[in-house]
Design a protein around this motif. Structure first.
Motif, PDB file in Angstrom:
ATOM      1  N   CYS A   1      58.414  81.209  44.767  1.00 52.63           N
ATOM      2  CA  CYS A   1      58.071  80.379  46.119  1.00 52.63           C
ATOM      3  C   CYS A   1      57.263  81.459  47.130  1.00 52.63           C
ATOM      4  O   CYS A   1      58.056  81.946  47.856  1.00 52.63           O
ATOM      5  N   ASP A   2      56.250  81.779  46.753  1.00 53.57           N
ATOM      6  CA  ASP A   2      55.527  82.455  47.834  1.00 53.57           C
ATOM      7  C   ASP A   2      54.167  82.279  48.342  1.00 53.57           C
ATOM      8  O   ASP A   2      53.327  83.063  48.743  1.00 53.57           O
ATOM      9  N   GLY A   3      53.574  80.784  47.870  1.00 55.28           N
ATOM     10  CA  GLY A   3      52.450  80.349  48.379  1.00 55.28           C
ATOM     11  C   GLY A   3      51.299  80.836  47.408  1.00 55.28           C
ATOM     12  O   GLY A   3      50.100  80.492  47.717  1.00 55.28           O
ATOM     13  N   LEU A   4      51.768  81.619  46.258  1.00 61.41           N
ATOM     14  CA  LEU A   4      50.707  81.850  45.288  1.00 61.41           C
ATOM     15  C   LEU A   4      50.855  81.372  44.101  1.00 61.41           C
ATOM     16  O   LEU A   4      51.764  80.964  43.739  1.00 61.41           O
ATOM     17  N   ASP A   5      49.586  81.198  43.294  1.00 61.48           N
ATOM     18  CA  ASP A   5      49.798  80.807  41.910  1.00 61.48           C
ATOM     19  C   ASP A   5      50.106  81.677  40.676  1.00 61.48           C
ATOM     20  O   ASP A   5      49.431  82.218  39.973  1.00 61.48           O
ATOM     21  N   ASN A   6      51.443  82.122  40.577  1.00 61.98           N
ATOM     22  CA  ASN A   6      51.927  83.176  39.811  1.00 61.98           C
ATOM     23  C   ASN A   6      51.840  82.876  38.491  1.00 61.98           C
ATOM     24  O   ASN A   6      51.659  83.641  37.719  1.00 61.98           O
ATOM     25  N   ASP A   7      51.912  81.547  38.040  1.00 65.85           N
ATOM     26  CA  ASP A   7      51.841  81.274  36.639  1.00 65.85           C
ATOM     27  C   ASP A   7      50.754  80.709  36.402  1.00 65.85           C
ATOM     28  O   ASP A   7      50.179  80.434  35.002  1.00 65.85           O
ATOM     29  N   CYS A   8      49.423  80.818  36.991  1.00 65.33           N
ATOM     30  CA  CYS A   8      48.246  80.599  36.826  1.00 65.33           C
ATOM     31  C   CYS A   8      47.692  79.265  36.276  1.00 65.33           C
ATOM     32  O   CYS A   8      47.126  79.194  35.256  1.00 65.33           O
ATOM     33  N   ASP A   9      48.545  78.218  36.728  1.00 64.90           N
ATOM     34  CA  ASP A   9      48.221  76.839  36.427  1.00 64.90           C
ATOM     35  C   ASP A   9      47.523  76.048  37.568  1.00 64.90           C
ATOM     36  O   ASP A   9      47.189  74.810  37.229  1.00 64.90           O
TER      37      ASP A   9
ATOM     38  N   CYS B   1      38.996  73.250  29.749  1.00 64.34           N
ATOM     39  CA  CYS B   1      39.815  74.762  29.965  1.00 64.34           C
ATOM     40  C   CYS B   1      41.451  74.358  30.510  1.00 64.34           C
ATOM     41  O   CYS B   1      41.476  73.252  31.485  1.00 64.34           O
ATOM     42  N   GLY B   2      42.094  75.168  30.201  1.00 60.38           N
ATOM     43  CA  GLY B   2      43.489  74.838  30.681  1.00 60.38           C
ATOM     44  C   GLY B   2      43.701  75.473  32.076  1.00 60.38           C
ATOM     45  O   GLY B   2      44.479  75.020  32.970  1.00 60.38           O
ATOM     46  N   HIS B   3      42.635  76.550  32.544  1.00 62.09           N
ATOM     47  CA  HIS B   3      43.066  77.087  34.193  1.00 62.09           C
ATOM     48  C   HIS B   3      41.660  76.969  34.692  1.00 62.09           C
ATOM     49  O   HIS B   3      41.589  76.232  35.701  1.00 62.09           O
ATOM     50  N   LEU B   4      40.384  77.454  34.350  1.00 64.83           N
ATOM     51  CA  LEU B   4      39.341  77.572  35.092  1.00 64.83           C
ATOM     52  C   LEU B   4      38.092  77.535  34.242  1.00 64.83           C
ATOM     53  O   LEU B   4      38.055  78.499  33.309  1.00 64.83           O
TER      54      LEU B   4
ATOM     55  N   VAL C   1      33.978  78.673  34.386  1.00 65.95           N
ATOM     56  CA  VAL C   1      32.859  79.182  35.186  1.00 65.95           C
ATOM     57  C   VAL C   1      31.707  78.902  34.468  1.00 65.95           C
ATOM     58  O   VAL C   1      31.688  79.527  33.277  1.00 65.95           O
ATOM     59  N   ASP C   2      30.430  78.742  35.064  1.00 69.43           N
ATOM     60  CA  ASP C   2      29.186  78.496  34.580  1.00 69.43           C
ATOM     61  C   ASP C   2      28.862  80.043  33.909  1.00 69.43           C
ATOM     62  O   ASP C   2      29.023  80.892  34.579  1.00 69.43           O
ATOM     63  N   GLY C   3      27.959  80.099  32.941  1.00 72.38           N
ATOM     64  CA  GLY C   3      27.747  81.156  32.324  1.00 72.38           C
ATOM     65  C   GLY C   3      28.743  82.102  31.670  1.00 72.38           C
ATOM     66  O   GLY C   3      28.560  83.148  30.963  1.00 72.38           O
ATOM     67  N   VAL C   4      30.137  81.679  31.845  1.00 79.41           N
ATOM     68  CA  VAL C   4      31.231  82.488  31.324  1.00 79.41           C
ATOM     69  C   VAL C   4      32.007  81.563  30.292  1.00 79.41           C
ATOM     70  O   VAL C   4      32.352  82.104  29.078  1.00 79.41           O
ATOM     71  N   GLY C   5      32.379  80.397  30.636  1.00 78.27           N
ATOM     72  CA  GLY C   5      33.206  79.619  29.758  1.00 78.27           C
ATOM     73  C   GLY C   5      34.810  79.499  30.271  1.00 78.27           C
ATOM     74  O   GLY C   5      34.930  79.699  31.848  1.00 78.27           O
ATOM     75  N   CYS C   6      35.642  79.339  29.654  1.00 72.89           N
ATOM     76  CA  CYS C   6      37.067  79.215  30.159  1.00 72.89           C
ATOM     77  C   CYS C   6      37.702  80.608  30.530  1.00 72.89           C
ATOM     78  O   CYS C   6      37.451  81.511  29.739  1.00 72.89           O
ATOM     79  N   ILE C   7      38.290  80.472  31.670  1.00 70.90           N
ATOM     80  CA  ILE C   7      38.967  81.718  31.897  1.00 70.90           C
ATOM     81  C   ILE C   7      40.345  81.168  31.699  1.00 70.90           C
ATOM     82  O   ILE C   7      41.144  80.306  32.520  1.00 70.90           O
ATOM     83  N   GLU C   8      41.211  81.992  30.954  1.00 75.34           N
ATOM     84  CA  GLU C   8      42.855  81.417  30.762  1.00 75.34           C
ATOM     85  C   GLU C   8      43.447  82.518  30.971  1.00 75.34           C
ATOM     86  O   GLU C   8      43.245  83.704  30.756  1.00 75.34           O
ATOM     87  N   CYS C   9      44.709  82.384  31.535  1.00 73.43           N
ATOM     88  CA  CYS C   9      45.683  83.404  31.538  1.00 73.43           C
ATOM     89  C   CYS C   9      46.431  83.808  30.339  1.00 73.43           C
ATOM     90  O   CYS C   9      47.011  82.947  29.563  1.00 73.43           O
ATOM     91  N   VAL C  10      46.512  85.032  30.140  1.00 76.74           N
ATOM     92  CA  VAL C  10      46.965  85.511  28.616  1.00 76.74           C
ATOM     93  C   VAL C  10      48.664  85.590  28.960  1.00 76.74           C
ATOM     94  O   VAL C  10      49.239  85.316  28.173  1.00 76.74           O
ATOM     95  N   SER C  11      49.055  86.251  30.047  1.00 74.34           N
ATOM     96  CA  SER C  11      50.328  86.628  30.396  1.00 74.34           C
ATOM     97  C   SER C  11      50.550  86.304  31.642  1.00 74.34           C
ATOM     98  O   SER C  11      50.819  87.195  32.661  1.00 74.34           O
ATOM     99  N   PRO C  12      50.978  85.042  32.170  1.00 70.85           N
ATOM    100  CA  PRO C  12      51.059  84.860  33.354  1.00 70.85           C
ATOM    101  C   PRO C  12      52.425  85.258  33.785  1.00 70.85           C
ATOM    102  O   PRO C  12      53.177  85.317  32.952  1.00 70.85           O
TER     103      PRO C  12
END
Length: 611
Positions: free
Chosen positions: A158-166, A137-140, A142-153
């Motif tokens: 600079c705000d303490g958050l994962d804006n580009d979903c990496d 998985c490129g991002h995450l 989850v058991d029972g679901v599989g890979c969760i990827e960001c389609v349009s990050p």
């Protein structure tokens, strides 16, 4: 940002595939072999339970990417999460021999795997009753679901958050140093105070029986500090040559390194961290085991974090008893950087001014260009001084203007003492042109004593403050949220999936102000126990709020009277929230306060804890 849930395949050695889907590992996170770990970049340790969660730490000491928990999917969900169940089959020949080897590919016979999707680290193992397929998985995962990827990050900010979903908040090169004060004082040691047993009126337990399960990364070269066995004449490079005092070690360690700090008493009067440095307490004497609960590193001085890549974590930060030597006294500063997985206890017993004492436990105001992050801390602040007027546990303003971005994530906080002008978390905007924000997510915020508010903010300046509150449990004595505005500016609130309660018949649940204030959206919140349970001013957009007042602490929580704010499965907080998994407008929330993954699809729970 849209989220795509998919299951694709990679070509893998057959032996590794069957080992990952044997009967022993079915329904678990699988057994990670060294070879598969080397191929995927996942951990080389074994993983044997799907309900155990190992957060992947970021370079700021937090955890935004998590793996290894059980989840279910809801194809009818409209929360912006898409599921793709198609897979690309890979054909692999097997023989009746025990093993066959051709080049680097090994085949083996074995039982068919059990249908489903399980995660081995960040690798999704997809089984449809035959030989399984795998995807890194490129991002995450989850058991029972599989890979969760960001389609349009979105672009990284600079705000303490994962804006580009990496999986990394504030990726490399995004933030500058974010310096506020620009320097610390001279190093000198305090006398170590005698232990003072804490007696609090909080429902939550302080000190906690166990800290919150947040990891702390160790970037760069590692140096060592030991109060019991160290010597500041050493070079710190090995346990045998460890430094002794924390102040000296912070000054001597090169930028980009990590300080491992052994259990013991550390009484440097001030520790100033104005460079990229991780200070990690909670190690045993041999530096072989990290467990801040079992191996407490006690810090009795004042901390000043002053760099966006400064991290201070794993300590017991004790200021009890405290003589506040000014009429307006701040103790710790986090102007830029991350305070993570600490126990903070501040009890003022006297003040320097005979008439007034304003006590601020942690000034978390971010510098211009700075990000102030408080994550997974247990924070208790009280004043017993008779002249006390103001007590704030966490303050954004006063002594340092909040001129950057703040993140208050997965903390347990309680404040006691003071008069009506008290709060647990409070502050104001920049008083200037700097756009400022504060994201509060997954916190338990408790106002234990009468008077004041749990959360209190007011307007100040030209381009004022944006506050995002998602999945907090807020216990207010008089009010859960109080605010005030200025007609010339706008303070913007976004409230989602919070639980606001009063156990003492507080006056108003949420009243953010009459002028210069807007509640941009209010969704999935639960408010009860107040004389007025309304959310005011009237939100511009509202959906799913319950302000009927029908709920009670015993109908919502497992044991609120004794500080257990886990939800009852059949209560008004369970499954009644709005799914905002990973959505930037709601603070990129993917976990709860205990770092358990919230469901990417379907209904959410309200409050800090997920079932």
């Amino acid at each position: 940002m849209r989220i795509l849930v998919a299951a694709r395949t990679l070509a893998w050695p057959l032996a590794a595939l069957l080992a990952g889907c044997s009967d022993e590992s079915a329904g678990t996170a699988g057994t990670a072999s060294e070879s598969s770990s080397a191929s995927t970049g996942s951990s080389t340790g074994s993983s044997t339970g799907s309900t155990s969660l190992e957060p992947t730490t970021t370079d700021s000491g937090g955890s935004d990417s998590l793996t290894g928990t059980t989840s279910t999917t809801d194809p009818s969900s409209t929360t912006g999460v898409e599921v793709s169940t198609s897979t690309t089959d890979e054909t692999t020949d097997t023989t009746t021999d025990t093993t066959t080897t051709t080049g680097t590919t090994t085949g083996t016979t074995g039982e068919l795997c059990v249908e489903g999707i399980v995660c081995d680290g960040n690798v999704a193992i997809v089984c449809e009753g035959e030989v399984p397929s795998m995807e890194e998985c490129g991002h995450l995962c989850v058991d029972g679901v599989g890979c969760i990827e960001c389609v349009s990050p979105g672009p990284e900010l600079c705000d303490g958050l994962d804006n580009d979903c990496d999986g990394v908040a504030d990726g490399p090169g995004v933030c500058g140093p974010g310096s506020c004060s620009g320097g610390g004082g001279a190093c000198f040691e305090l006398a170590i105070p005698a232990p003072q047993p804490l007696v609090s009126g909080c429902r939550q337990q302080f000190p906690p029986a166990q800290g919150l399960p947040c990891p702390i990364a160790e970037p760069g070269p590692v140096f060592h500090v030991s109060a019991a066995n160290g010597d500041d004449a050493g070079d710190g490079t090995t346990p045998e040559t460890a430094w002794r005092t924390l102040c000296h070690a912070v000054d001597a360690a090169p930028p980009g390194s990590t300080l491992r700090v052994a259990e013991g008493d550390y009484a440097s009067a001030e520790v100033y961290v104005g460079k990229e440095l991780t200070i990690k307490g909670g190690f045993d004497d041999a530096f072989a085991t990290w467990d801040p609960d079992a191996h407490p590193s006690m810090f009795y001085g004042r901390l000043n974090l002053d760099h966006n890549n400064a991290v201070f974590g794993g300590f017991r930060m004790i200021a009890n008893p405290l003589h506040a030597d000014a009429w307006s006294y701040p103790h710790h500063f986090v102007g830029a950087g991350t305070l993570v997985r600490n126990y903070v206890e501040i009890v003022a017993t006297s003040g320097g001014d005979m008439n007034t004492l304003n006590l601020y436990g942690i000034i978390a105001s971010a510098c211009p260009g700075g990000v102030s992050v408080l994550r997974c801390n247990d924070i208790y602040v009280r004043s017993d001084a008779p002249q006390t007027f103001v007590v704030s546990a966490v303050e954004y303003g006063n002594h340092a203007l909040h001129a950057g971005q703040g993140v208050l994530d997965a903390n347990r906080i309680c404040q006691e003492g003071g008069g009506f002008a008290t709060d647990v978390v409070g502050g104001y905007g920049s008083c200037g042109a700097d756009p400022v924000s504060l994201v509060m997510r997954n916190n338990v915020i408790e106002k234990a004593s009468a008077g004041g508010s749990a959360i209190d903010f007011y307007s100040c300046g030209n381009d004022d403050m944006a506050l995002t509150l998602t999945n907090n449990t807020v216990i207010g004595a008089s009010a859960a949220i109080h605010g005030s505005g200025d007609p010339a500016v706008t303070m913007r609130w976004r409230l989602t999936n919070n639980v606001f309660l009063s156990t003492s018949g507080g006056q108003a649940a949420v009243h953010a102000g009459d002028v210069g204030v807007e509640i941009t959206s209010s969704e999935g919140n639960l408010s009860f126990g107040f004389v007025d349970n309304a959310i005011l001013p009237a939100p511009l957009m509202s959906a799913g709020d319950d302000v009927s007042g029908a709920a009670t602490p015993t109908s919502v929580f497992v044991d609120a009277a004794n500080g257990d704010f886990h939800l009852k499965p059949d209560g008004q907080g369970a499954g009644t929230g709005v799914n905002v998994f990973g959505l930037p407008d709601h603070g990129f929330v993917t976990t709860d306060i205990a770092q358990q993954l919230r469901p990417p699809q379907g209904s959410w729970d309200r409050g800090a804890f997920a079932l």
